[in-house]
Structure formats: C-alpha cells, structure tokens
Write an enzyme that holds these catalytic residues in place. Sequence first.
Site, PDB file in Angstrom:
ATOM      1  N   PHE A 164      -4.118  20.497  14.065  1.00 38.86           N
ATOM      2  CA  PHE A 164      -2.935  20.017  13.352  1.00 38.86           C
ATOM      3  C   PHE A 164      -2.722  20.623  11.976  1.00 38.86           C
ATOM      4  CE2 PHE A 164      -5.371  16.641  11.225  1.00 38.86           C
ATOM      5  CZ  PHE A 164      -6.308  16.276  12.183  1.00 38.86           C
ATOM      6  N   GLY A 192       4.173  12.559   5.228  1.00 39.56           N
ATOM      7  CA  GLY A 192       3.863  11.409   6.061  1.00 39.56           C
ATOM      8  C   GLY A 192       2.530  11.621   6.761  1.00 39.56           C
ATOM      9  N   PHE A 252       0.857  -1.190   0.000  1.00 42.53           N
ATOM     10  CA  PHE A 252       0.000   0.000   0.000  1.00 42.53           C
ATOM     11  C   PHE A 252       0.886   1.230   0.000  1.00 42.53           C
ATOM     12  CE2 PHE A 252      -1.974   3.246   2.799  1.00 42.53           C
ATOM     13  CZ  PHE A 252      -3.248   3.382   2.268  1.00 42.53           C
ATOM     14  N   ASP A 285       0.965  11.176  18.365  1.00 42.67           N
ATOM     15  CA  ASP A 285       0.555  12.577  18.565  1.00 42.67           C
ATOM     16  C   ASP A 285      -0.582  12.974  17.631  1.00 42.67           C
ATOM     17  OD1 ASP A 285       2.356  12.949  20.572  1.00 42.67           O
ATOM     18  OD2 ASP A 285       3.868  13.951  19.344  1.00 42.67           O
ATOM     19  N   GLU A 339       0.549   4.321  10.466  1.00 45.46           N
ATOM     20  CA  GLU A 339      -0.921   4.403  10.484  1.00 45.46           C
ATOM     21  C   GLU A 339      -1.396   5.550  11.375  1.00 45.46           C
ATOM     22  OE1 GLU A 339      -3.036   1.933   9.095  1.00 45.46           O
ATOM     23  OE2 GLU A 339      -1.542   0.439   8.531  1.00 45.46           O
ATOM     24  N   GLU A 364       4.947   9.483   1.432  1.00 50.80           N
ATOM     25  CA  GLU A 364       5.981   9.944   0.491  1.00 50.80           C
ATOM     26  C   GLU A 364       7.141  10.568   1.271  1.00 50.80           C
ATOM     27  OE1 GLU A 364       4.214  12.554  -2.396  1.00 50.80           O
ATOM     28  OE2 GLU A 364       2.994  10.913  -3.216  1.00 50.80           O
TER      29      GLU A 364
HETATM   30  C1  LIG Z   1       8.011   0.101   9.539  1.00 53.67           C
HETATM   31  C2  LIG Z   1       7.084   1.051   8.856  1.00 53.67           C
HETATM   32  C3  LIG Z   1       6.188   0.577   7.912  1.00 53.67           C
HETATM   33  C4  LIG Z   1       5.354   1.455   7.227  1.00 53.67           C
HETATM   34  N1  LIG Z   1       4.496   0.968   6.254  1.00 53.67           N
HETATM   35  C5  LIG Z   1       3.824   1.839   5.475  1.00 53.67           C
HETATM   36  C6  LIG Z   1       3.059   1.366   4.352  1.00 53.67           C
HETATM   37  O1  LIG Z   1       2.965   0.140   4.118  1.00 53.67           O
HETATM   38  N2  LIG Z   1       2.460   2.272   3.536  1.00 53.67           N
HETATM   39  C7  LIG Z   1       2.544   3.619   3.775  1.00 53.67           C
HETATM   40  O2  LIG Z   1       1.978   4.376   2.984  1.00 53.67           O
HETATM   41  N3  LIG Z   1       3.233   4.099   4.844  1.00 53.67           N
HETATM   42  C8  LIG Z   1       3.874   3.243   5.683  1.00 53.67           C
HETATM   43  N4  LIG Z   1       4.615   3.715   6.757  1.00 53.67           N
HETATM   44  C9  LIG Z   1       4.736   5.161   6.936  1.00 53.67           C
HETATM   45  C10 LIG Z   1       4.002   5.705   8.155  1.00 53.67           C
HETATM   46  O3  LIG Z   1       2.621   5.636   7.998  1.00 53.67           O
HETATM   47  C11 LIG Z   1       4.529   7.129   8.396  1.00 53.67           C
HETATM   48  O4  LIG Z   1       5.846   6.992   8.897  1.00 53.67           O
HETATM   49  C12 LIG Z   1       3.667   7.928   9.354  1.00 53.67           C
HETATM   50  O5  LIG Z   1       2.455   8.304   8.751  1.00 53.67           O
HETATM   51  C13 LIG Z   1       4.381   9.207   9.870  1.00 53.67           C
HETATM   52  O6  LIG Z   1       4.927   9.921   8.826  1.00 53.67           O
HETATM   53  P1  LIG Z   1       6.460  10.417   8.906  1.00 53.67           P
HETATM   54  O7  LIG Z   1       7.286   9.258   9.332  1.00 53.67           O
HETATM   55  O8  LIG Z   1       6.758  11.086   7.622  1.00 53.67           O
HETATM   56  O9  LIG Z   1       6.484  11.442  10.103  1.00 53.67           O
HETATM   57  P2  LIG Z   1       6.101  13.000  10.048  1.00 53.67           P
HETATM   58  O10 LIG Z   1       4.730  13.186   9.461  1.00 53.67           O
HETATM   59  O11 LIG Z   1       7.223  13.782   9.452  1.00 53.67           O
HETATM   60  O12 LIG Z   1       6.014  13.337  11.600  1.00 53.67           O
HETATM   61  C14 LIG Z   1       7.171  13.506  12.407  1.00 53.67           C
HETATM   62  C15 LIG Z   1       6.722  13.929  13.802  1.00 53.67           C
HETATM   63  O13 LIG Z   1       5.985  15.158  13.717  1.00 53.67           O
HETATM   64  C16 LIG Z   1       4.726  15.007  14.326  1.00 53.67           C
HETATM   65  N5  LIG Z   1       3.740  15.822  13.619  1.00 53.67           N
HETATM   66  C17 LIG Z   1       3.446  15.796  12.293  1.00 53.67           C
HETATM   67  N6  LIG Z   1       2.470  16.673  12.024  1.00 53.67           N
HETATM   68  C18 LIG Z   1       2.137  17.261  13.205  1.00 53.67           C
HETATM   69  C19 LIG Z   1       1.178  18.229  13.596  1.00 53.67           C
HETATM   70  N7  LIG Z   1       0.338  18.773  12.714  1.00 53.67           N
HETATM   71  N8  LIG Z   1       1.109  18.583  14.888  1.00 53.67           N
HETATM   72  C20 LIG Z   1       1.929  18.017  15.805  1.00 53.67           C
HETATM   73  N9  LIG Z   1       2.854  17.089  15.506  1.00 53.67           N
HETATM   74  C21 LIG Z   1       2.939  16.700  14.230  1.00 53.67           C
HETATM   75  C22 LIG Z   1       4.402  13.512  14.263  1.00 53.67           C
HETATM   76  O14 LIG Z   1       3.476  13.124  15.266  1.00 53.67           O
HETATM   77  C23 LIG Z   1       5.778  12.909  14.456  1.00 53.67           C
HETATM   78  O15 LIG Z   1       6.057  12.794  15.808  1.00 53.67           O
HETATM   79  C24 LIG Z   1       5.408   2.845   7.507  1.00 53.67           C
HETATM   80  C25 LIG Z   1       6.290   3.316   8.500  1.00 53.67           C
HETATM   81  C26 LIG Z   1       7.106   2.432   9.169  1.00 53.67           C
HETATM   82  C27 LIG Z   1       8.044   2.954  10.214  1.00 53.67           C
END
Ligand SMILES: Cc1cc2nc3c(=O)[nH]c(=O)nc-3n(C[C@H](O)[C@H](O)[C@H](O)COP(=O)(O)OP(=O)(O)OC[C@H]3O[C@@H](n4cnc5c(N)ncnc54)[C@H](O)[C@@H]3O)c2cc1C
Length: 388
Positions: A387, A140, A132, A371, A367, A136
Amino acid sequence: MKLTTDYYDIDDLLSTEHKLIRQSVRDFVDNEIKPVIDDAAQHHHDIPDLMKKLGSVGALGPYIPEEYGGAGLDQMSYGLIMQELERGDSAVRSAASVQSSLVMYPIYTYGSEEQKRQFLPKLASGDFIGSFGLTEPNHGSNPGGMETKLTKDGENYRLNGAKMWITNSPICDIAVVWAKDEEGKIRGIIVERDMQGFSTPETLNKWSLRASKTGEFVFDNVLIKEENILPHVNSLRGPLSCLNSARYGISWGVIGAAIDCYESALNYSLERNQFGKPIASYQLQQKKLAEFITEITKAQLLCWRLGTLKNENKATPEQISMAKRNNVKMALDIARESRQIIGAMGIVGEFPMMRHAANLESVITYEGTHDVHLLITGADITGINAFV
Ligand SMILES: Cc1cc2nc3c(=O)[nH]c(=O)nc-3n(C[C@H](O)[C@H](O)[C@H](O)COP(=O)(O)OP(=O)(O)OC[C@H]3O[C@@H](n4cnc5c(N)ncnc54)[C@H](O)[C@@H]3O)c2cc1C
C-alpha cells in the site's frame, strides 16, 4: 426451531461475570436505546444524555483501572459490551468506542499522572465527551502524512491545521489530537473546548450514523501548554495503538448489529405467510438464514479467540485487522440480505436493517478501510507492503 444466536455454545467459554455484564448492557439497550433509536436516526439527532447513560452502565473505558474511574474489566468484557451496544445502533457503539479506546486509552497509556487524574474520571462517567482527531482533509488512510502542526512559541506551543470526519466533534468537551512537531514527530495533544482558535463545525446531511454527530476540527493558532501534551509518545505508534484497541471493539460490536438483523429476519420469516406458508419454509429464505447464523458463529469464534489473546497481551495488529475486516463485511452483508427477507417492510424504520446497513457503510470505512485491512493481511503473509 432454534432461536439462539449462540450456536456453538460460546457462552460456556465465558465467565459468570462476563454474562452478567453482557446482560446488564443488553437490558440497557433494550430499555434506553431501542425505544428511541429510530426517531434519533430518522431525525438526525443524538440521543439525549447518551454519554452519561453509557457511563452509568460502565461502558466508557471499561478496561481502565478503577482508580481512574474505569471499571477495571478485561478485554472480553469490553468486547461483549461493544457487541450489545451495537445491537442497538452503531452510533451508540461508536460513541463508546471513541471515548474508551481513542480518548481514555491514549490518556491512560501516554498521559501524565495529572492528566489521568484530571480527565479520566470525567470521561468514564460521561460528564466529559471526548473526540479523537487523526484524519485530515488530505490524509485518511495515510495518517502519517498529516499536515496539522505543533510549533514552539516561547514556553508554549501553537496548534494549526484541520481534521475532518471526527465523531462527536461538535459536542466534545476535550479532544485527543495528533499533530506533527517541528522535528516531524507525531505528538498527542489534549485540546479543550474553550481554547481560543478551536472550532468544531458539524458535517451535515449524512446517510449513515445519523444518531451520532460528526464534524471537523479547525485549529487557528491555538495556544497549547506543555501540560496538555501527552508526554509518553512521539510517533505514529500512538494513534495506531488507539486504533488497534478501537478496531478490536468494532470486531465485536458489528456482531451485535448482525444479530439484530438476523433475529428480526428470522422472526419475521416465521410469521409472514405467502402462498399459504411461512416464508421461512422456502429454501431460498432458509439459505439466507442458515448462512447468516453460520457467519455470525464464525465471527463470534474469531472474537472470542481474539479476546483471549488480547487478555494475554498477545493479539497482533494484523490479527485485529483480520477480525475487523471480516466481521464488518459479515455484518454489512447480513444487514443488506436480511432487509430483502422482509420485503417492503425492510425499508421502514419499524425494522432495523436499513439503519444498520447504512451505519455499517461508515464502519467499513472508518478505523481503516476494508481494502487497507486486506493489504495489512497481505503484507503480513507475504512480507511485501503493497500500500505504498
Ligand atoms: C462516520 C465517520 C466517523 C469517523 N470518525 C473519525 C474520528 O472520530 N476520528 C478520525 O480521526 N477519523 C474518523 N473518521 C475517518 C475515517 O477513519 C477515514 O474516513 C478513513 O480512515 C478513510 O480515509 P478517507 O475517507 O480519507 O479515504 P481515503 O484514504 O481517501 O481512501 C479512499 C479509498 O482509497 C482506498 N485506498 C487508500 N489507500 C490505498 C492504497 N494504498 N491501496 C489501495 N487502496 C487504497 C481506500 O481503501 C478507500 O477505498 C470517520 C469516518 C466516518 C465516515
């Protein structure tokens, strides 16, 4: 001595069928996962034929109707299956979650009849592995900002962009990918492994979910035919509805990881003597164990109620957010604290706590982060979205 993890007799609320399904997946995990999971995680390899094995116990798309290869079960059964799988390892539950909720669910809900017949039975049996693609490099928590583009090319389309952190990307046969069309609408696309311009580099050196492959998707002008586009969705509602289903499964799944840690710590503390007595006889250790079973029981009740609401089609995304957030943190706390109960033994692979704790560091982020789920609850109760 009370060794049960069903402290509030929640089994009384389950049907005989629910308990049979749970037992069959529990036996599968005990026989097929527990003996090999430490080696797989230590050496960063996936479990051979995992998806076919999961298919054979009905863990892939359990709630998809039988005519499409699913098991036609209810949402409570889905939850119980996820709980048992994560008792083995979060990587195993993640594989089943992605296949069921993030690949089969959107094809079943938003796909054409031909797409359903072509893909769902193979996904249910595990002959096909699905991925899935939503996250990007630059988007995230904010998937609506996605840059992956679907542009018209005569009768067909071209797909360009990249996704990252994708579970099972290096081994997938098909991927449900979300991209923006020229009008800015979010479309779901079934990308197939052999499509030219589609590549899936692996993400290496993870400390978490080591028994599962994670990687990227790169789309370099991939030719997409209309027949590979999901016809019945064109907004963020599509991927978000998939995530709701998967988050529901996670809420249950992590209870399994917590139970595995709790049981291991309880048994060890009853057998391990220090100062002439079992460490379970000391108040500080009892405090930890008593809090574990209390938190597990609260999480079970939350999930049982959520399961009944899901079965009645009444569970809101906000209710699911609350359960995902609460239960993942509960499991992570129990994994960390239970590791302490067994002292130095807690750092070796003979015991599951370090592995569960490291896995749950991913589960608390994917998912929807811990936070972001809190902000969803905050927005729901105040009416103010904090947010954006
Ligand atoms: C092992 C693993 C498997 C995964 N599998 C999939 C998959 O199969 N398909 C897929 O599409 N994705 C997948 N993901 C991605 C996952 O869903 C994302 O990592 C997640 O949505 C968070 O995005 P990010 O890592 O870019 O963090 P970011 O969005 O950059 O967030 C970084 C930090 O900022 C905080 N933050 C962000 N926005 C705000 C806000 N508005 N207010 C306050 N705090 C905020 C967050 O809570 C976090 O603590 C996977 C991730 C991992 C680690």
